[in-house]
Design a protein around this motif. Sequence first.
Motif, PDB file in Angstrom:
ATOM      1  N   ALA A   6       0.828  -1.211   0.000  1.00  0.00           N
ATOM      2  CA  ALA A   6       0.000   0.000   0.000  1.00  0.00           C
ATOM      3  C   ALA A   6       0.862   1.259   0.000  1.00  0.00           C
ATOM      4  O   ALA A   6       0.572   2.214  -0.734  1.00  0.00           O
ATOM      5  CB  ALA A   6      -0.935  -0.005   1.203  1.00  0.00           C
ATOM      6  N   MET A   7       1.929   1.270   0.805  1.00  0.00           N
ATOM      7  CA  MET A   7       2.813   2.442   0.839  1.00  0.00           C
ATOM      8  C   MET A   7       3.449   2.695  -0.524  1.00  0.00           C
ATOM      9  O   MET A   7       3.492   3.837  -0.998  1.00  0.00           O
ATOM     10  CB  MET A   7       3.911   2.258   1.888  1.00  0.00           C
ATOM     11  CG  MET A   7       3.486   2.565   3.295  1.00  0.00           C
ATOM     12  SD  MET A   7       4.877   2.540   4.430  1.00  0.00           S
ATOM     13  CE  MET A   7       4.836   0.835   4.952  1.00  0.00           C
ATOM     14  N   VAL A   8       3.923   1.641  -1.162  1.00  0.00           N
ATOM     15  CA  VAL A   8       4.583   1.789  -2.459  1.00  0.00           C
ATOM     16  C   VAL A   8       3.587   2.207  -3.538  1.00  0.00           C
ATOM     17  O   VAL A   8       3.883   3.096  -4.353  1.00  0.00           O
ATOM     18  CB  VAL A   8       5.313   0.479  -2.846  1.00  0.00           C
ATOM     19  CG1 VAL A   8       5.837   0.539  -4.262  1.00  0.00           C
ATOM     20  CG2 VAL A   8       6.445   0.196  -1.860  1.00  0.00           C
ATOM     21  N   VAL A   9       2.402   1.626  -3.531  1.00  0.00           N
ATOM     22  CA  VAL A   9       1.388   1.976  -4.525  1.00  0.00           C
ATOM     23  C   VAL A   9       0.949   3.433  -4.362  1.00  0.00           C
ATOM     24  O   VAL A   9       0.882   4.185  -5.342  1.00  0.00           O
ATOM     25  CB  VAL A   9       0.173   1.012  -4.448  1.00  0.00           C
ATOM     26  CG1 VAL A   9      -1.005   1.531  -5.246  1.00  0.00           C
ATOM     27  CG2 VAL A   9       0.578  -0.383  -4.912  1.00  0.00           C
ATOM     28  N   ARG A  15       3.069  10.494  -6.987  1.00  0.00           N
ATOM     29  CA  ARG A  15       4.398  10.973  -7.412  1.00  0.00           C
ATOM     30  C   ARG A  15       4.310  12.286  -8.182  1.00  0.00           C
ATOM     31  O   ARG A  15       5.083  13.201  -7.952  1.00  0.00           O
ATOM     32  CB  ARG A  15       5.078   9.898  -8.260  1.00  0.00           C
ATOM     33  CG  ARG A  15       6.511  10.194  -8.571  1.00  0.00           C
ATOM     34  CD  ARG A  15       7.324   9.853  -7.367  1.00  0.00           C
ATOM     35  NE  ARG A  15       8.741  10.067  -7.632  1.00  0.00           N
ATOM     36  CZ  ARG A  15       9.596  10.298  -6.670  1.00  0.00           C
ATOM     37  NH1 ARG A  15       9.210  10.315  -5.434  1.00  0.00           N
ATOM     38  NH2 ARG A  15      10.845  10.487  -6.937  1.00  0.00           N
ATOM     39  N   GLY A  16       3.375  12.386  -9.098  1.00  0.00           N
ATOM     40  CA  GLY A  16       3.271  13.591  -9.912  1.00  0.00           C
ATOM     41  C   GLY A  16       2.596  14.760  -9.211  1.00  0.00           C
ATOM     42  O   GLY A  16       2.828  15.912  -9.556  1.00  0.00           O
ATOM     43  N   SER A  22       5.307  11.471  -1.766  1.00  0.00           N
ATOM     44  CA  SER A  22       5.794  10.297  -2.469  1.00  0.00           C
ATOM     45  C   SER A  22       7.174   9.876  -1.957  1.00  0.00           C
ATOM     46  O   SER A  22       7.406   8.707  -1.651  1.00  0.00           O
ATOM     47  CB  SER A  22       5.855  10.574  -3.970  1.00  0.00           C
ATOM     48  OG  SER A  22       6.345   9.455  -4.662  1.00  0.00           O
ATOM     49  N   ASN A  23       8.093  10.827  -1.856  1.00  0.00           N
ATOM     50  CA  ASN A  23       9.436  10.520  -1.354  1.00  0.00           C
ATOM     51  C   ASN A  23       9.373   9.970   0.067  1.00  0.00           C
ATOM     52  O   ASN A  23      10.062   8.999   0.399  1.00  0.00           O
ATOM     53  CB  ASN A  23      10.319  11.756  -1.389  1.00  0.00           C
ATOM     54  CG  ASN A  23      10.680  12.169  -2.797  1.00  0.00           C
ATOM     55  OD1 ASN A  23      10.561  11.395  -3.731  1.00  0.00           O
ATOM     56  ND2 ASN A  23      11.118  13.397  -2.949  1.00  0.00           N
ATOM     57  N   GLY A  24       8.578  10.603   0.903  1.00  0.00           N
ATOM     58  CA  GLY A  24       8.438  10.149   2.288  1.00  0.00           C
ATOM     59  C   GLY A  24       7.895   8.735   2.380  1.00  0.00           C
ATOM     60  O   GLY A  24       8.368   7.921   3.185  1.00  0.00           O
TER      61      GLY A  24
END
Length: 84
Positions: A6-9, A15-16, A22-24
């Motif tokens: 879930a965090m990665v998705v 991201r945009g 997103s970085n965090g």
Amino acid sequence: MTALIAMVVVAALVRGKDRPVSNGLFVTALVFCVSIGFRIIDLPLCETVAMGTHFMWHILNAVVLYGLARIYIDSRERAVALAS
């Protein structure tokens, strides 16, 4: 494992729109991976290292929870500042 996915998705999806979030999330997911790694090696290591690595699982999970809370708070503060 679901939380990690879930965090990665979510990090990829925002991201945009919100690069700091997103970085965090990506960094937090990385810390969570290390945490899971310590949990996985804990049982086999307990036979040779008396203290084991279970405590690192708890410490890193606390870091993950703090990171997620900090990301949320910071994003809300930025949203309020932009709305003002």
